[in-house]
Design an enzyme around this catalytic site. Structure first.
Site, PDB file in Angstrom:
ATOM      1  N   ASP A   5       0.874  -1.169   0.000  1.00 30.88           N
ATOM      2  CA  ASP A   5       0.000   0.000   0.000  1.00 30.88           C
ATOM      3  C   ASP A   5       0.915   1.224   0.000  1.00 30.88           C
ATOM      4  OD1 ASP A   5      -2.171   1.722   0.262  1.00 30.88           O
ATOM      5  OD2 ASP A   5      -2.228   1.526   2.438  1.00 30.88           O
ATOM      6  N   ASP A   7      -0.057   5.083   1.076  1.00 25.02           N
ATOM      7  CA  ASP A   7      -0.217   6.005   2.197  1.00 25.02           C
ATOM      8  C   ASP A   7      -0.039   5.293   3.527  1.00 25.02           C
ATOM      9  OD1 ASP A   7      -0.720   7.861   0.307  1.00 25.02           O
ATOM     10  OD2 ASP A   7      -2.856   8.084   0.717  1.00 25.02           O
ATOM     11  N   GLU A  14      -1.028  10.590   4.769  1.00 23.38           N
ATOM     12  CA  GLU A  14      -2.140  10.394   3.846  1.00 23.38           C
ATOM     13  C   GLU A  14      -2.030  11.474   2.776  1.00 23.38           C
ATOM     14  OE1 GLU A  14      -4.703   8.363   3.351  1.00 23.38           O
ATOM     15  OE2 GLU A  14      -4.324   6.998   5.028  1.00 23.38           O
ATOM     16  N   ARG A  50     -14.139  13.167  -0.426  1.00 24.85           N
ATOM     17  CA  ARG A  50     -12.904  13.886  -0.088  1.00 24.85           C
ATOM     18  C   ARG A  50     -12.352  14.651  -1.286  1.00 24.85           C
ATOM     19  NH1 ARG A  50      -9.308   9.252   2.309  1.00 24.85           N
ATOM     20  NH2 ARG A  50     -10.628   7.966   0.974  1.00 24.85           N
ATOM     21  N   GLY A  94      -5.195   3.293  -3.173  1.00 28.47           N
ATOM     22  CA  GLY A  94      -6.351   4.136  -3.472  1.00 28.47           C
ATOM     23  C   GLY A  94      -5.946   5.599  -3.564  1.00 28.47           C
ATOM     24  N   LYS A 137      -8.992  -3.621  -3.959  1.00 24.36           N
ATOM     25  CA  LYS A 137      -7.577  -3.900  -4.244  1.00 24.36           C
ATOM     26  C   LYS A 137      -7.354  -5.363  -4.616  1.00 24.36           C
ATOM     27  CE  LYS A 137      -5.425  -0.197  -1.568  1.00 24.36           C
ATOM     28  NZ  LYS A 137      -4.378   0.150  -0.581  1.00 24.36           N
ATOM     29  N   ASP A 160      -2.382  -1.071   5.757  1.00 20.69           N
ATOM     30  CA  ASP A 160      -2.722  -0.584   7.096  1.00 20.69           C
ATOM     31  C   ASP A 160      -4.200  -0.299   7.298  1.00 20.69           C
ATOM     32  OD1 ASP A 160      -2.600   1.750   5.352  1.00 20.69           O
ATOM     33  OD2 ASP A 160      -2.706   2.936   7.182  1.00 20.69           O
ATOM     34  N   ASN A 163      -9.337  -0.823   3.371  1.00 23.40           N
ATOM     35  CA  ASN A 163      -9.346  -1.141   1.937  1.00 23.40           C
ATOM     36  C   ASN A 163      -8.207  -2.086   1.541  1.00 23.40           C
ATOM     37  OD1 ASN A 163      -7.435   0.907   2.377  1.00 23.40           O
ATOM     38  ND2 ASN A 163      -7.630   1.660   0.287  1.00 23.40           N
TER      39      ASN A 163
END
Length: 520
Positions: A5, A7, A14, A50, A94, A137, A160, A163
Site C-alpha cells: 500500500d 499512504d 495520507e 474527499r 487508493g 484492491k 494498514d 481497503n
C-alpha cells in the site's frame, strides 16, 4: 511478488490530507479518511467526498507539496533487496497519480495501480477516476497475478487500512503495517514500528521455511539413493539415444529433422492442451474462491442481522422488566362492592340527620361517622385508579413479552441460517484448495512440456546446422560423392523448402528451383 500500500506504508502520511492542507480543510477530509480506514463508510463513497473538497487546488502547488514527501524508513532499501532476491514489487493504492508515480520511481517498483485526480486548466475539478475507485484492491491484484502467470499463494501484501483487508486476507502472507485493529485481526503478521526493513526479516524467514519444507518433502517422498539411480539411468538412456549428426548425410539429416518436427508438433499440441486445462482449473478455482467470498459475506451479514435483532430483543426485555417492576410496586385490591356499601351507609346517615330530630351528641357522632366513611371511600377510589394504571402496565408488559418472543424466534432463525452458511465455507474452501492444487499441478506439467518443446526446437536447430555443413561439404566435393548434379540440386531444393517452412523468405532463384522439382 510483494505488494505495498502507499499512504502510511511506503510514505508516512495520507496524500489527500497533505493536498488538503493547501486550501486549509484537512481536518474535515481527515475525519472522512479515518471513517473509511476504519471500515465505517464504503471506500468509493469516502474518496469521492474527499476529492470533491479539493476542487480548485492548483496542480503546481500539489506537485511542490508531493516533492517534499519522504519515504518511510527502510522503504527504498527493502524494495531494492527484494528485487535482488528475485521478487517483483507492486504498489496498489487508493491514493493518486501525483504521488504514486513518484514513489514507483523512487523505490524502483515494477508495477503501480492508483487513482487519477482529474484536472482542467491546471486545477483540480473535484472528480477522480481510476481502477481503485470502484474496484477492491484484491480485484486489481487478481488481474495482475493472472497476467503474470502466478498465484496469490506467491504474494505477500502489506497494508494498514480497511481497503487493504481483502488482499491481506487472500495473499499467502498478509502483513499489517502499523495498521487499524480490523486489519491486524486478519493479518498473518504485524509490524508495529515504522521500519519497513522488518519486511525483509519476514521474507527471509519465509524463504527459509519454504526451503525446509521442500527438503523435508523430498526426503520423505523420494529417497536420495532412488534419485541418484534415476539420474544415472536417465544419463545412460540419453547417451544411448544420442545421434552423431556428423556421420549422417544430407538426406538422413533431412529425415531426422522431419521426425523432430513431427515430435515438436505433437509436443506443442499436448502443451497447448495442458495450458487450456490449466486455464480451466484457474477459472474453476477463482469461481470457487468467489463463492467462498460471497458465502462468507452472507454469513457475516446474517451474523450482523442476528446481532441487530438481539439488540431489539434486549430493548424489549428491558421495557417488559420495567413494567413488571412497576406492577410489583403497585399492590392493590379491587373494592367496588365495598364502595357501594360505604356510599349506601353515608346516604342513610345523611337521611337520618335530615329527617330526624337528634340531640347534639348523637348528631356529632353521625357526622363523624360520615367523615370517616368519606375518607375510607376516597382511599378505596384511589386504589381503583391504581388498579387501572396497573392494568395498563400489565397489558404493556404482555405486549413487550410478545415482542421479545417474536424477535427471539426471528433471531434464532437468522442464527441458524448463519451457521448453515458458515458450515458451507469449509466445504467450499476444501474444493477451492483442491482445485488450486490441480491448477498448480497442471501449470507445472504444462511448464515441463514447454521445456520439452524448447529442447526439441534446440535439437532441430542443431540438425539445421549439420544440414548446412552437409550441404557445404557436398558442394565442395563437386560431384565426387558419385551423385549427379540433378540429385544434389534436388536435395538443395528440399532443404530450401524446409527452411521456407521454418519461416525463411525465398529469393526468386530459390522459388524457381522449387518449381523445377515440383516441390512447390
Amino acid at each position: 511478488m510483494v505488494v505495498f500500500d502507499l499512504d502510511n506504508v511506503l510514505i508516512d502520511t495520507e496524500t489527500i490530507d497533505e493536498i488538503a492542507k493547501i486550501n486549509g480543510n484537512e481536518k474535515e477530509i481527515s475525519d472522512i479518511t479515518l471513517q473509511a480506514m476504519q471500515g465505517k463508510i464504503p471506500f468509493e463513497t469516502s474518496i469521492r467526498r474527499r476529492v470533491k473538497k479539493l476542487e480548485g487546488i492548483s496542480t503546481d502547488e500539489i506537485d511542490e507539496k508531493m516533492n517534499n514527501i519522504s519515504l518511510n524508513p527502510g522503504a527504498k532499501e527493502t524494495a531494492t533487496q527484494l528485487k535482488q532476491w528475485g521478487y517483483k514489487i507492486a504498489i496498489i493504492t487508493g491514493s493518486f497519480d501525483v504521488i504514486a508515480l513518484k514513489v514507483k520511481e523512487w523505490i524502483g517498483a515494477d508495477y503501480a495501480f492508483y487513482n487519477t485526480l482529474e484536472t482542467k486548466d491546471g486545477k483540480l475539478t473535484g472528480e477522480v477516476s481510476g481502477p481503485l475507485v470502484t474496484q477492491n484492491k484484491i480485484d486489481v491484484l487478481r488481474e495482475l497475478v493472472d497476467e503474470l502467470g502466478i498465484t496469490l499463494d506467491e504474494c505477500a501484501t502489506i497494508g494498514d487500512g480497511a481497503n487493504d483487508l481483502e488482499m491481506i486476507k487472500h495473499a499467502k502472507i498478509g502483513i499489517a503495517y502499523n495498521a487499524k485493529p480490523i486489519v491486524k485481526e486478519h493479518a498473518d503478521i504485524q509490524i508495529n514500528e515504522k521500519d519497513l526493513r522488518k519486511v525483509l526479516d519476514i521474507m527471509t524467514d519465509e524463504e527459509k521455511i519454504t526451503k525446509e519444507e521442500v527438503v523435508e518433502t523430498t526426503e520423505e517422498e523420494v529417497p536420495v539413493e532412488d534419485v541418484q539411480e534415476e539420474e544415472q539411468e536417465a544419463v545412460e538412456e540419453a547417451e544411448e539415444n544420442t545421434i552423431d549428426y556428423s556421420k549422417l548425410n544430407f538426406q538422413q539429416l533431412l529425415q531426422v529433422k522431419r521426425d523432430l518436427e513431427a515430435d515438436l508438433t505433437e509436443l506443442k499440441n499436448v502443451r497447448d492442451s495442458m495450458n487450456e486445462d490449466t486455464k480451466a482449473f484457474r477459472q474453476e478455482r477463482d469461481k470457487l474462491n468467489q463463492e467462498l467470498k460471497d458465502t462468507l459475506n452472507t454469513a457475516l451479514e446474517k451474523r450482523n442481522e442476528r446481532d441487530e435483532i438481539n439488540k431489539e430483543v434486549k430493548k424489549f426485555k428491558e421495557l417488559r422488566n420495567e413494567c413488571n417492576e412497576e406492577l410489583k410496586k403497585s399492590e392493590w385490591n379491587s373494592g367496588r362492592k365495598e364502595i357501594s356499601n360505604i356510599q349506601a351507609e353515608i346516604n342513610k346517615i345523611d337521611k337520618t340527620i335530615q329527617t330526624k330530630v337528634l340531640d347534639i351528641r348523637k348528631e356529632n357522632e353521625l357526622v363523624k361517622r360520615v367523615s370517616d366513611l368519606t375518607k375510607q371511600l376516597k382511599k378505596i377510589q384511589s386504589n381503583e385508579e391504581e388498579a387501572e394504571d396497573a392494568g395498563d402496565l400489565k397489558e404493556k408488559s404482555e405486549q413487550y413479552h410478545q415482542k421479545v418472543v417474536e424477535l427471539s424466534d426471528k433471531a434464532q432463525a437468522v442464527h441458524e441460517d448463519m451457521i448453515e452458511y458458515f458450515n458451507k465455507i469449509d466445504g467450499i474452501r476444501e474444493k477451492a484448495d483442491a482445485k488450486h492444487q490441480e491448477f498448480i499441478n497442471s501449470r507445472n506439467a504444462a511448464t515441463a512440456k514447454h521445456e520439452e518443446v524448447k529442447e526439441k526446437l534446440t535439437e532441430i536447430r542443431k540438425v539445421n546446422k549439420f544440414m548446412d555443413q552437409a550441404k557445404s561439404s557436398s558442394r565442395s566435393r563437386k560431384g565426387g560423392d558419385g551423385k549427379s548434379d540433378d540429385v544434389r540440386e534436388k536435395e538443395e531444393a528440399e532443404e530450401i523448402f524446409q527452411r521456407f517452412k521454418d519461416g525463411k523468405k525465398l529469393t526468386t532463384e530459390e522459388f524457381l528451383l522449387l518449381q523445377k522439382y515440383n516441390i512447390m
